[in-house]
Enzyme design. Structure first.
Site, PDB file in Angstrom:
ATOM      1  N   SER A 112      -9.293   2.271  17.863  1.00 20.88           N
ATOM      2  CA  SER A 112      -9.736   2.938  19.099  1.00 20.88           C
ATOM      3  C   SER A 112      -8.684   2.982  20.191  1.00 20.88           C
ATOM      4  O   SER A 112      -8.849   3.702  21.176  1.00 20.88           O
ATOM      5  CB  SER A 112     -10.984   2.249  19.655  1.00 20.88           C
ATOM      6  OG  SER A 112     -12.079   2.480  18.812  1.00 20.88           O
ATOM      7  N   LYS A 127      -7.476   6.260  21.220  1.00 14.24           N
ATOM      8  CA  LYS A 127      -8.221   7.124  22.140  1.00 14.24           C
ATOM      9  C   LYS A 127      -7.485   7.307  23.470  1.00 14.24           C
ATOM     10  O   LYS A 127      -7.687   8.306  24.161  1.00 14.24           O
ATOM     11  CB  LYS A 127      -9.613   6.530  22.401  1.00 14.24           C
ATOM     12  CG  LYS A 127     -10.481   6.446  21.143  1.00 14.24           C
ATOM     13  CD  LYS A 127     -11.745   5.615  21.382  1.00 14.24           C
ATOM     14  CE  LYS A 127     -12.572   5.489  20.106  1.00 14.24           C
ATOM     15  NZ  LYS A 127     -13.756   4.618  20.292  1.00 14.24           N
ATOM     16  N   TYR A 136     -10.407  12.646  13.404  1.00 14.44           N
ATOM     17  CA  TYR A 136     -10.679  11.417  14.158  1.00 14.44           C
ATOM     18  C   TYR A 136     -10.367  10.181  13.312  1.00 14.44           C
ATOM     19  O   TYR A 136      -9.762   9.223  13.797  1.00 14.44           O
ATOM     20  CB  TYR A 136     -12.135  11.438  14.611  1.00 14.44           C
ATOM     21  CG  TYR A 136     -12.608  10.196  15.312  1.00 14.44           C
ATOM     22  CD1 TYR A 136     -12.232   9.911  16.619  1.00 14.44           C
ATOM     23  CD2 TYR A 136     -13.440   9.292  14.657  1.00 14.44           C
ATOM     24  CE1 TYR A 136     -12.673   8.763  17.264  1.00 14.44           C
ATOM     25  CE2 TYR A 136     -13.890   8.141  15.293  1.00 14.44           C
ATOM     26  CZ  TYR A 136     -13.503   7.884  16.591  1.00 14.44           C
ATOM     27  OH  TYR A 136     -13.939   6.748  17.216  1.00 14.44           O
ATOM     28  N   TYR A 179     -15.777  -1.235  25.797  1.00 14.68           N
ATOM     29  CA  TYR A 179     -17.179  -1.002  25.470  1.00 14.68           C
ATOM     30  C   TYR A 179     -18.071  -1.756  26.447  1.00 14.68           C
ATOM     31  O   TYR A 179     -17.830  -1.724  27.645  1.00 14.68           O
ATOM     32  CB  TYR A 179     -17.465  -1.423  24.018  1.00 14.68           C
ATOM     33  CG  TYR A 179     -16.469  -0.850  23.069  1.00 14.68           C
ATOM     34  CD1 TYR A 179     -16.279   0.541  22.985  1.00 14.68           C
ATOM     35  CD2 TYR A 179     -15.688  -1.662  22.260  1.00 14.68           C
ATOM     36  CE1 TYR A 179     -15.360   1.082  22.108  1.00 14.68           C
ATOM     37  CE2 TYR A 179     -14.768  -1.137  21.382  1.00 14.68           C
ATOM     38  CZ  TYR A 179     -14.600   0.239  21.319  1.00 14.68           C
ATOM     39  OH  TYR A 179     -13.686   0.765  20.459  1.00 14.68           O
ATOM     40  N   VAL A 234     -11.050  -1.982  16.943  1.00 16.91           N
ATOM     41  CA  VAL A 234     -11.661  -2.926  16.000  1.00 16.91           C
ATOM     42  C   VAL A 234     -10.662  -3.497  14.994  1.00 16.91           C
ATOM     43  O   VAL A 234     -10.999  -4.401  14.234  1.00 16.91           O
ATOM     44  CB  VAL A 234     -12.845  -2.322  15.211  1.00 16.91           C
ATOM     45  CG1 VAL A 234     -14.020  -2.057  16.122  1.00 16.91           C
ATOM     46  CG2 VAL A 234     -12.418  -1.083  14.464  1.00 16.91           C
TER      47      VAL A 234
END
Lengths: 303, 303, 303, 303
Positions: A63, A66, A190, A238, A256
């Site tokens: 992630s 991103k 993705y 998050y 992760v």
């Protein structure tokens, strides 16, 4: 105490820590990573790079990618992007579909999975996945000043095979008209984007463009740097973003795979990696290392 | 451009702005405030105070008081406070009871109403409301270096009579064992705490202890200052906290009276007031003024 | 096999059952009831009354009272009542406040707590609590043909002292404009309404007006009987209403005192009582007894 | 008044009704159906069939098919099915994914989309879609005593192309381990199952097995008939099931094609069709016709 000594202390303590969190097991390829690993790298405004531990072992950034796709998307679409994705912390788990229903298909922010899928979908418009992934690699390599950064095809495949929750999110977005490409195409892109392998050293270098300091790579405008950092602060971890801000006080983004990228504006770009996660899905030792580094250096943006 | 000129420009433009938001009408006493008001005050690290507009007109600080009670509660209970309230953005409206059920009576953070009620309840333990309100006033007066700061009894009464939603929250907390005092006692204190009247000048001065700069009032430890600022950044504007971080880039706390307190660590404490609210419950012109000031000064903590 | 023998068999087995559920402990006065109790009573269309076990021991009917207040409210307001409360199963726990926020203060149905509070509030309009409670007792006594039915003041007081969750619901309803009386007044009435003591025999007799059979007390019109029964079927057992319909196939309403009233239209009115509850908040042995009775008699409305 | 006259009256009034609801437009093939259509058919326990309006025009039964697949699944798996799907009304829209997250992948009941997908998945285990669809058609044809019942391939294809929300549900179920077959396989079967074309007359005949009356097709055991009827009563009309029970008082199942199947146990099987839907997703005129028929006949199960 000098920074090199601080890093060595952190590295030594983290290598010996008994409680290492739990390696993510829902992506088979990631489940095999050795939980004993720990690395940290700090790129300073004066150009120095300090490291400790496994700072040159590649890991899956997941992630953290991103941040880079958001930078690309803002460059391409500007504020139009915000018609399709919000800028608020989610108050829910990173892969929540519940919030998405509540908000009628507009993800809360670009860092939860649904939001990141929308961002990837946005930069895919009119392009082949190969082109978009090429652009992403070019961006990261330029930022890092290092061409030896690649997508790990085994990890990408591993995600494709098990990513039912992301498939659910993508179809749900599509049902709400907030996915322009076929779900398979956007998700295929993705999954590859998340499968980039980097070392701590490479990642710390790649994050320098967010330092907004003289001599650092200038890939996006200063006002955009501030905005990306703001989103990392409020949404980058998050449903533990508030806790990271409270403990560390720096904008950061976790993955992760166990990596975290954090930025001390004007001062440093920091990458840490330890594969075991805490119960919020962020690197357990990585979070602790960031907290300790911030305390030792006083780099918090909050005073 | 110098800061005084910037403030004059903001003050003039805001005074003339046609769209002024909507004055909160659920507290009768607040509904009568003139929407034409706008004031701004900036306390600088060098001791100077710059203002524009109605900077010396008192207004109801409402939820901005939560910053001061949090500081008091952390001083008294330390990290024990976090057993009763979380540190994460809520992802819901400021007075949501839904989230509270989902989280089984632990409010998401100390700045949503439920969380602030718990904080007030915590500092009430073993004390009379009068004592706690006295301590709060002493804290604020000391921070501001100004004894002419008082509770507006008409506003306090006005809230008491109409605060059914807060009564619901308090009883709900009590049903979950997260309220130690009778709801009427805690809420009575809470309503008075929110009814403190201050001017922009007073509020900017009172916020100086969060600047963590030499010569500023030292009311809490530097590490606690950082933590309070972090909570203001991630949770200070309810479900628009992400947007405030994105646009302004400073820790801030808003109140339904139309005030906002923001902090530029090491540089300035800023208070702004305009009674009309936007659809997220934050001062409409106040938010715009903060954004413009941050852009003009480059005070964002994000680079 | 004849009905008397069926009831004796059920009574004997239930008296001996080892797993008896858990007596509700959130109302102190109810927590003291002996979990060994079990009673059942069946009022038949031909006028006979058959019983087994502790059928003449009084217990607190609690939420079963909602059936009677609904009948009174429909008699007084007719379909206007449905502007303030819905007719759908809730999909949530009986005392959920979450659903209430989602639905902006309109409770899903008249049998969840929030809905029942609205019903009580509706019949209070312009009356003193004493009058409304008098009307309720008159209704129940007339239905049962028995004047020896009373409110247990100790239970009523016990609820008043601990009913924070219901206080939260009432204030929340008031905040949404869906409570016409002060929360204390409506809740005071509601707590007394729930504190009616009845025996199984009395309750079975009181339920005969819902049988819609010749010779039974005619307290509401036939079409209204059908509608009350329909609401009992879909909403009478909170979030286990679907399961009760599936297993028993009769309209029924449970209370946390351990009682259940069920109706076999045209055939019987059935009351059962055993104080231990299952994890959905309904009488554990009472539910099992109803299932067994329905199977043995073939009284299901579903064929 | 005799039943034939009642049906003629209903048919005439419904044909002339100005407000006809809105034809479902999310399945392109269904969007083309003429909203002027209205048909009704009643199969009586004595073998008679009475009809009015367009009772012999085929329409897409859509979710009404869930009644038949549930009967097949219970026959094959018995109570084991309930480990994968609940029996409670959902409290949410028919295609809600929110509830599914809240309940960790166990759909609330077999009639919301997620639950029906699980049921179809359960009967697919070890079989080809073709076999399962063959078994379904055999079941329906046997129940109806009519071999001229088929799957409309154009409708099935139309759903496959636009069913992103169902794809999201299926992938989400799979992510929670509650889908045994690949999402494409289960959904392909599901879309074909929903695409069965039937007339009101055929559907009323097919529903006779739920009447539990002598001389009717005996396809499942009497206790299972009761249970299926119970589920139709509490869950058959999505988030308007309570309202249907209140107004009509019969177990029923609706479909977005505008059809409704209802059962008066021991008395009749009723099918109605009018393509325009109300805001809950059920046939607008179909619901009104059912209400009127139930009132005129007194067939409510509730007295």
């Amino acid at each position: 105490m000098d920074l090199a000594a601080i890093l060595q202390g952190i590295g030594a303590d983290m290598a010996a820590a008994p409680d290492r969190g739990r390696v993510a097991d829902y992506i088979p390829e990631l489940a095999q990573v050795d939980p004993a690993r720990f690395g940290i790298a700090v790129a300073l405004a004066d150009g120095r790079m300090l490291t400790a531990g496994d700072a040159t072992v590649p890991f899956s950034i997941q992630s953290i990618s991103k941040v880079f796709t958001l930078a690309i998307a803002l460059g391409r679409l500007g504020d139009q992007l915000w018609a399709r994705v919000g800028r608020e912390p989610s108050g829910h788990a990173f892969n929540s579909i519940l919030q998405l229903e509540y908000e009628k298909g507009i993800p809360r922010n670009p860092f939860i999975n649904a939001g990141a899928i929308v961002v990837t979908d946005a930069i895919l418009a009119g392009h082949a996945p190969r082109e978009v992934l090429g652009e992403l690699l070019t961006f990261i390599r330029t930022a890092a000043g290092d061409d030896d950064i690649h997508i790990n095809q085994r990890v990408a495949r591993s995600e494709t095979e098990t990513g039912h929750r992301n498939m659910a999110l993508a179809h749900f977005l599509r049902a709400h008209g907030n996915l322009l490409n076929p779900p398979e195409k956007t998700l295929g892109t993705y999954f590859h984007q998340c499968a980039v392998d980097m070392t701590c050293t490479q990642l710390a270098r790649a994050g320098r463009f967010l330092m907004a300091a003289p001599g650092m790579p200038h890939l996006v405008s200063p006002s955009r740097v501030r905005r990306i950092n703001a989103l990392m602060m409020t949404c980058g971890h998050y449903d533990a973003s508030g806790d990271f801000a409270y403990r560390v006080g720096l904008p950061g983004k976790s993955g992760v795979g166990g990596g975290i990228l954090a930025v001390a504006p004007g001062r440093a770009s920091i990458a840490v990696w330890s594969p075991g996660l805490n119960d919020r899905g962020n690197s357990h030792l990585g979070s602790l290392a960031m907290e300790r580094l911030a305390r030792a250096t006083g780099w918090s943006v909050f005073g």
